[in-house]
Design an enzyme around this catalytic site. Structure first.
Site, mmCIF file in Angstrom:
data_model
loop_
_atom_site.group_PDB
_atom_site.id
_atom_site.type_symbol
_atom_site.label_atom_id
_atom_site.label_comp_id
_atom_site.label_asym_id
_atom_site.label_seq_id
_atom_site.Cartn_x
_atom_site.Cartn_y
_atom_site.Cartn_z
ATOM 1 N N THR B 93 -24.234 -43.607 -82.621
ATOM 2 C CA THR B 93 -25.093 -43.655 -83.805
ATOM 3 C C THR B 93 -26.042 -42.467 -83.705
ATOM 4 O O THR B 93 -26.971 -42.471 -82.901
ATOM 5 C CB THR B 93 -25.897 -44.973 -83.823
ATOM 6 O OG1 THR B 93 -24.983 -46.063 -83.891
ATOM 7 C CG2 THR B 93 -26.846 -45.016 -85.024
ATOM 8 N N LYS B 169 -23.417 -46.018 -91.125
ATOM 9 C CA LYS B 169 -23.925 -46.737 -89.951
ATOM 10 C C LYS B 169 -25.453 -46.875 -90.028
ATOM 11 O O LYS B 169 -26.011 -47.952 -89.780
ATOM 12 C CB LYS B 169 -23.516 -45.975 -88.679
ATOM 13 C CG LYS B 169 -24.124 -46.488 -87.392
ATOM 14 C CD LYS B 169 -23.676 -47.893 -87.032
ATOM 15 C CE LYS B 169 -24.311 -48.351 -85.723
ATOM 16 N NZ LYS B 169 -24.138 -49.786 -85.497
ATOM 17 N N LYS B 238 -35.643 -46.396 -83.580
ATOM 18 C CA LYS B 238 -34.951 -45.101 -83.630
ATOM 19 C C LYS B 238 -34.019 -45.036 -84.838
ATOM 20 O O LYS B 238 -34.011 -44.040 -85.580
ATOM 21 C CB LYS B 238 -34.130 -44.918 -82.341
ATOM 22 C CG LYS B 238 -33.458 -43.579 -82.199
ATOM 23 C CD LYS B 238 -32.256 -43.653 -81.248
ATOM 24 C CE LYS B 238 -31.122 -44.452 -81.911
ATOM 25 N NZ LYS B 238 -29.818 -44.364 -81.234
#
Lengths: 297, 297, 297, 297
Positions: B93, B169, B238
């Site tokens: 990711t 994602k 994040k």
């Protein structure tokens, strides 16, 4: 059982029909006549005035908002028209403040009050598969249970304090609107990078978010089909504001609710008055100006 | 097939294991040795340096963030160590900015680049049931498909531009964090009125929100079990910030993301560094001061 | 002139005193007796019931909120107690909805209605230096002007529609609360890096933000002196919510207002009921957990 | 004194001019030539390469962002080109992360580093009336003080840690953008009720908010004059994001900053790339759809 039913909108009609179909003696009343006639054709008795529809052992009401409930039951004197001991089962999505006032006023009139808001759209109501939250005195709930079971896929007890069922309904509707805004923002982001909303939401709603709320509203967003409304956008705003009011009264900050309120207002300012909640997707796209940029680019 | 695999955390180990079990010749590398040994016991070859793990026809990598990918593949020179024509399947990711840079750099080195981020926790990976998003040149994807099918419940094609898989994602993880914050705020509201978080979330996650994300995180919230983390809260922050960066680059406002960022920061300021994303529920309760008020009341 | 004055809180007393001092025949009424006695000692006549205080050519009222205004003037029948032609000058900060209703009801009773909310604290009122916003029929304003000039540093005409003066007052109070929240967040950020709140706010409020609002509330924040309240935090929340209501009625999204509402609620949940608006600074610090972290570090 | 000056944009030119005018031997460098020529005409020496402009006892730099500072001083090797003992006074608005790195790198090269960001527009700089925040070693600041005094209305010491001056600059710019958004939302609310933006902002900015920031940007909003930019909107977004980054690194939630970020992004998506920060007012009006509604109504 002798039952009264006040309020025959799409939801109320479907719910009352199930009572009639099960053989109960149901007397109905609705502000406009048309809905009552449909119930009459199924076997219900139609009351000419609301006070004649509250003579049963159990009286159900399914009205659209605080104002309608207040006008009939508090200002309109319906509480005084019921026999002491009657159980009033109120299915409306109302404010916590009104829930408290109704509990007090019913007690003063010797009536039993059960809050019984529901989750489910009209087709679910027609199938007798609603999720019904109930809160009130145990004996009153027991009296109403055979009727509730005709309408419910499942009955969820929330204790004796009626307002608890109402706060759960408001918290749930807040979660629904959040889910829609979440799909709106996420699919706008994906679209800005060239991923079609249809592809994105098909993925999400068939995997991590494979649940009714995401699937129903995700489909509307993907197909940009915002009319006719399943859950009208102004009603969604009303419910978010009732959740905020409940948060205010209990000193519970709800930052997501603040975002929802503004997005819904922006939708209304842009003409979504008669659209579905899923029209929140239009607001996200407008903010990012995707259509305009596509034309320019 | 001769396959390389870089990065053997909980996810990477499970994914690589499935390749080994299917009989492929897998050469693995991981920063720390312990994880490699487990794979060796299953039949994988362990490379002593990363460049020896990228000699297969297809090289998978499953690293934890931009920095790790950048250090190995860009600054560390791994791209130069691969044979032209090699297909690199990157499951991490990562940011859109890095996704673009990787696509360019692979092209310069004559390598094929496939972005293949995944949805699913380690147990899902072990079962070979991940949802894998793939984007890249069709021929490269076809070459990797037999390997991807060993890891995936379903493969979701997102076109030729690798960044599209990455944005999906990020958008999906944004939706996950939103769902958790939504449960946190809603259950705090309900709790302030005396409804237990367990009762509230059981209702919601078995009806309207009966989907994996709500059920997994709803259970953690209801049980107040925030450790060990399934999805570590700092990683959630994040990812929300990567979604915001993607929104910034494409000029897409995301008001919900702003709320999530602040709630996650507040959780970290309150000591949730090693907790699960579901610890967002602690922030909602702290804002409303429910514990303190209960003691005072 | 023969003048009535209803409502003798800190603001009302100071304003009425200026009318008495200028030689007008002022009849006052206040719910509690103490405040009236002070005015009596200056030369005012004290009415025993509110209807006896509304017999002048001009009647001023300075009540604390919608409820107080509604109880006296609408439910309490004061409108009926005034002679036709009387000018009622309402200084209260009230909702747009009530402003509209008052305008209609005064017209029905043949009374002239002037909305005249003010900016300024009690010391400014005592000095006769308030900024007074006025909206209403020109002739009514002219009749009241000699009185208003005794209270005002400056009179700001806002047209004939009374609600316009009210919306300006609400918009202004929204800007005040925003300014405080802005100082709270900014000084918490600076403090986290070791810059004292005093140094930071002295710089800001003597340069770019050298204006009354920033200086008054900045001083409270720098000195952490939140009691007694100059502008009580619950009243600030009330006004932010009235601004949100006005925004809702006119379909104007106000994202800053949503943030303010939650920060104010969080302050109340943390015990700031009797504190000044500047106690918003406590919320910012609590979110960042600065005190706790300092102890731990 | 022998002085270097790097970066001659509108601000840098005005600042360097004051040094030249006071008789210092100033060697300047700028990426584009035109600005240097103007300084040359005033008596400055023009360096052909940046390393020749850093030979003085004190070197000032006024560059536009992190990237420009990084390219010249870190990647471009300027630190190595300065004599040990040189004092570098960096006036740029930069990130906390870069501020820390610069402090370290200067120390490694035996150089003194002073962070000296400024508040004030080019006309204020030309008048030598800037507010300059300084942080660094006392001896270095003393050496630069005679030069700083030529540029400053006032010098505000922020301690020895350079990053402290930078965080104050970011916190201050965050407050500026908040003030503008506050005026934007408030004047849109007032306008929806028929109060002209000019009347509303004249009242606010001559009373409660009678300070430079509100007056300068309030005028732009009232006159809908968004070009040419005094403070370019994309730079405002950059600074809000630097404040958010600083908040992230120190775990300080800043909910207002989240709102500002989204409003600024929305402005950019709507074409405000070359406009002033005050173009935030366009976003508020667009959300409320006032123009469209006026036409329809």
């Amino acid at each position: 059982m002798k039952v009264g039913f006040i309020g025959l909108g799409a939801m109320g009609s479907a719910m009352a029909s199930n009572l009639v179909a099960a053989g109960h003696q149901v007397t109905v009343w609705n502000r406009s006549q048309a809905a009552s006639e449909k119930l009459a054709s199924l076997g219900a008795k139609v009351a000419s005035t609301p006070d004649r529809a509250v003579q049963g052992e159990v009286v159900h009401s399914m009205l659209s908002n605080d104002q309608a409930v207040r006008e009939l039951f508090l200002d309109g004197g319906l509480l005084g028209a019921m026999d002491p001991g009657t159980v009033h089962v109120n299915h409306a999505t109302i404010s916590i403040a009104l829930a408290r006032q109704l509990a007090e006023e019913h007690a003063k009139h010797g009536l039993s009050y059960v809050a019984a808001p529901v989750f489910g759209r009209p087709d679910v109501a027609a199938a007798g598969k609603l999720n019904i939250l109930v809160a009130g005195q145990a004996s009153a709930i027991e009296k109403a249970r055979p009727l509730l079971e005709l309408m419910a896929g499942k009955i969820w007890p929330m204790g004796e304090l009626p307002e608890r069922a109402n706060v759960v309904k408001l918290a749930g509707n807040f979660m629904i609107v959040t889910a829609i805004e979440s799909m709106a923002e996420a699919s706008t982001l994906a679209k800005a990078y060239g991923v079609s909303t249809h592809d994105f939401l098909e993925l999400m709603t068939s995997t991590l978010f494979a649940s009714p709320v995401y699937q129903v509203y995700g489909k509307s967003i993907a197909e940009q089909r915002f009319q006719p409304p399943g859950f009208a956008l102004p009603l969604g705003l009303k419910d978010v504001m009732l959740a905020q009011d409940a948060g205010h009264a209990a000193k519970v900050p709800m930052p997501l609710a603040g975002v929802l309120r503004d997005s819904l207002l922006e939708a209304l300012a842009d003409g979504a008055e008669s659209m579905d909640l899923s029209a929140l997707a239009r607001v996200s796209e407008r903010r990012a100006n995707l259509d305009k940029r596509k034309k320019d680019g």
